[in-house]
Scaffold this active site. Structure first.
Site, PDB file in Angstrom:
ATOM      1  CE  LYS A  43      27.576 -13.087   3.700  1.00 28.81           C
ATOM      2  NZ  LYS A  43      27.454 -12.716   5.147  1.00 28.81           N
ATOM      3  CG  HIS A  85      19.261 -17.232   5.719  1.00 28.48           C
ATOM      4  ND1 HIS A  85      19.165 -15.982   5.152  1.00 28.48           N
ATOM      5  CD2 HIS A  85      20.389 -17.204   6.468  1.00 28.48           C
ATOM      6  CE1 HIS A  85      20.188 -15.235   5.555  1.00 28.48           C
ATOM      7  NE2 HIS A  85      20.939 -15.948   6.362  1.00 28.48           N
ATOM      8  N   GLY A 145      22.009  -9.259   1.767  1.00 27.87           N
ATOM      9  CA  GLY A 145      21.643  -7.971   2.368  1.00 27.87           C
ATOM     10  C   GLY A 145      20.812  -8.118   3.637  1.00 27.87           C
ATOM     11  CB  THR A 146      20.343 -11.018   5.909  1.00 26.09           C
ATOM     12  OG1 THR A 146      20.418 -11.871   4.776  1.00 26.09           O
ATOM     13  CG2 THR A 146      19.306 -11.500   6.890  1.00 26.09           C
ATOM     14  CB  THR A 147      23.698  -7.545   7.952  1.00 27.23           C
ATOM     15  OG1 THR A 147      24.188  -8.878   7.801  1.00 27.23           O
ATOM     16  CG2 THR A 147      24.225  -6.932   9.232  1.00 27.23           C
ATOM     17  CB  SER A 150      28.557 -11.686  -0.735  1.00 26.86           C
ATOM     18  OG  SER A 150      28.463 -11.261   0.594  1.00 26.86           O
ATOM     19  CE1 TYR A 190      23.656  -5.278   0.021  1.00 27.69           C
ATOM     20  CE2 TYR A 190      24.516  -4.594  -2.120  1.00 27.69           C
ATOM     21  CZ  TYR A 190      24.668  -4.702  -0.745  1.00 27.69           C
ATOM     22  OH  TYR A 190      25.814  -4.252  -0.143  1.00 27.69           O
TER      23      TYR A 190
HETATM   24  P1  A3P Z   1      29.693  -8.064   0.417  1.00 26.85           P
HETATM   25  O1  A3P Z   1      30.260  -9.379   0.857  1.00 26.85           O
HETATM   26  O2  A3P Z   1      29.459  -8.004  -1.048  1.00 26.85           O
HETATM   27  O3  A3P Z   1      30.433  -6.902   0.926  1.00 26.85           O
HETATM   28  P2  A3P Z   1      24.084 -10.698   4.586  1.00 26.85           P
HETATM   29  O4  A3P Z   1      23.791  -9.594   5.496  1.00 26.85           O
HETATM   30  O5  A3P Z   1      22.854 -11.283   3.935  1.00 26.85           O
HETATM   31  O6  A3P Z   1      24.953 -11.715   5.217  1.00 26.85           O
HETATM   32  O7  A3P Z   1      24.876 -10.082   3.360  1.00 26.85           O
HETATM   33  C1  A3P Z   1      26.177  -9.595   3.552  1.00 26.85           C
HETATM   34  C2  A3P Z   1      26.479  -8.588   2.470  1.00 26.85           C
HETATM   35  O8  A3P Z   1      25.811  -7.356   2.778  1.00 26.85           O
HETATM   36  C3  A3P Z   1      27.961  -8.287   2.428  1.00 26.85           C
HETATM   37  O9  A3P Z   1      28.233  -7.952   1.077  1.00 26.85           O
HETATM   38  C4  A3P Z   1      28.044  -7.070   3.351  1.00 26.85           C
HETATM   39  O10 A3P Z   1      29.203  -6.303   3.172  1.00 26.85           O
HETATM   40  C5  A3P Z   1      26.785  -6.325   2.929  1.00 26.85           C
HETATM   41  N1  A3P Z   1      26.317  -5.384   3.945  1.00 26.85           N
HETATM   42  C6  A3P Z   1      26.316  -5.533   5.291  1.00 26.85           C
HETATM   43  N2  A3P Z   1      25.819  -4.443   5.889  1.00 26.85           N
HETATM   44  C7  A3P Z   1      25.485  -3.584   4.908  1.00 26.85           C
HETATM   45  C8  A3P Z   1      24.940  -2.268   4.892  1.00 26.85           C
HETATM   46  N3  A3P Z   1      24.640  -1.632   6.002  1.00 26.85           N
HETATM   47  N4  A3P Z   1      24.739  -1.679   3.697  1.00 26.85           N
HETATM   48  C9  A3P Z   1      25.047  -2.307   2.540  1.00 26.85           C
HETATM   49  N5  A3P Z   1      25.581  -3.550   2.491  1.00 26.85           N
HETATM   50  C10 A3P Z   1      25.790  -4.186   3.652  1.00 26.85           C
END
Ligand code: A3P
Length: 275
Positions: free
Chosen positions: A21, A80, A23-25, A110, A168
């Site tokens: 959570k 992770h 910013g991995t995605t 998150s 992030y």
């Molecule tokens: P929030 O829950 O604060 O909205 P991960 O990818 O590590 O699982 O983290 C998820 C977090 O990254 C979530 O934060 C999600 O909304 C945010 N996120 C996903 N895609 C994103 C993007 N393209 N740009 C910025 N934040 C993003």
């Protein structure tokens, strides 16, 4: 551990590492778009039809499957795992690592939303207080959040050419700059022609929260759909804001997390911008 046995890193690999959570995605999408930019344009990118987690597999989840085949053209893999638990071949191959972290309170909020979304509908949500207590005590699959961050931070200081450490919040406030930093670090800097064509800007737009979260695949699709780990793609996109903890945590909770952050990070040079 299975990934320790199964995974053989090559020196050309790039490992995207993060605690959940943080910013991995987004990091997967950005790095995928950067390294594949000569094969696809804005209308053909696989990111338009595939969740970033399918574009860049996870070492400890996807790469340990017997059926797993790595694309020979894609050097990216995500994990992770804490730094000290990385497979030996990652350390010995000297492949590059990009680490992303996030302000602890935002990472926790998150995570809490994510856990609640993943829980079966008939189950009650984990109360915020209980989840925070576990987070502060470091009870989590990948160990204490602060230790996860710190170990990669130290590695990035010791070996900046091998470990790129991103936050992030910085990525949010100056995305274009960090897209160029990522491209340079991964060994595929933008050419002058690409600079004048605004390629980095196009990648920024393609990978933005607004674009990705509104794609059909990420709104309604699932990944690992034929496995017990089937997950709806929309769980990876919530708000994508900095400072959302303000909407959830009491003063006492904020104090508790901040105190641990101060204790763990003081003297290390690691700080997070205050929203
Ligand atoms: P929030 O829950 O604060 O909205 P991960 O990818 O590590 O699982 O983290 C998820 C977090 O990254 C979530 O934060 C999600 O909304 C945010 N996120 C996903 N895609 C994103 C993007 N393209 N740009 C910025 N934040 C993003």
């Amino acid at each position: 551990m299975k990934s320790q046995r199964h995974f053989q890193a090559q020196s050309s690999d790039i490992i995207l590492s993060s605690a959940p959570k943080t910013g991995t995605t987004w990091l997967k999408a950005l790095t995928f778009a950067i390294v594949t930019r000569r094969h696809f344009d804005g209308s053909t990118s696989p990111l338009l039809t595939t969740v970033p987690h399918e574009c860049v597999p996870f070492l400890e989840v996807d790469a340990v499957e017997d059926s797993f085949h790595r694309s020979p053209k894609l050097p990216l893999l995500a994990t992770h795992l804490p730094y000290t638990s990385l497979p030996n071949s990652i350390m010995s191959s000297h492949c590059k690592i990009v680490y992303i972290c996030r302000e602890p309170k935002d990472a926790f909020i998150s995570l809490w939303h994510f856990i609640c979304k993943l829980a079966p509908q008939e189950e009650e949500h984990v109360p915020l207080e209980e989840a925070l207590d576990m987070f502060c005590k470091g009870i989590s699959q990948y160990g204490p959040y602060w230790d996860h961050v710190l170990r990669y931070w130290k590695a990035s200081l010791e070996c900046p050419e091998r470990v790129l450490f991103l936050k992030y919040e910085d990525l949010k406030s100056d995305t274009l700059h960090y897209i160029k930093t990522l491209a340079n670090f991964m060994g595929c800097p933008f050419s002058l022609d690409e600079e004048s064509e605004g390629v980095a800007q196009k990648i920024m737009n393609l990978c933005s929260f607004e674009t990705l979260s509104n794609l059909k695949v990420n709104k309604t699709g699932m990944h690992r759909s034929t496995t017990p780990l089937a997950t709806k793609n929309d769980v990876y996109f919530r708000k994508g804001n900095v400072g959302d903890w303000k909407n959830h945590l009491t003063d006492e909770m904020v104090q508790r997390v901040d105190q641990i952050t101060e204790q763990k990070f003081s003297g290390t040079g690691l700080m997070f911008p205050q929203p």
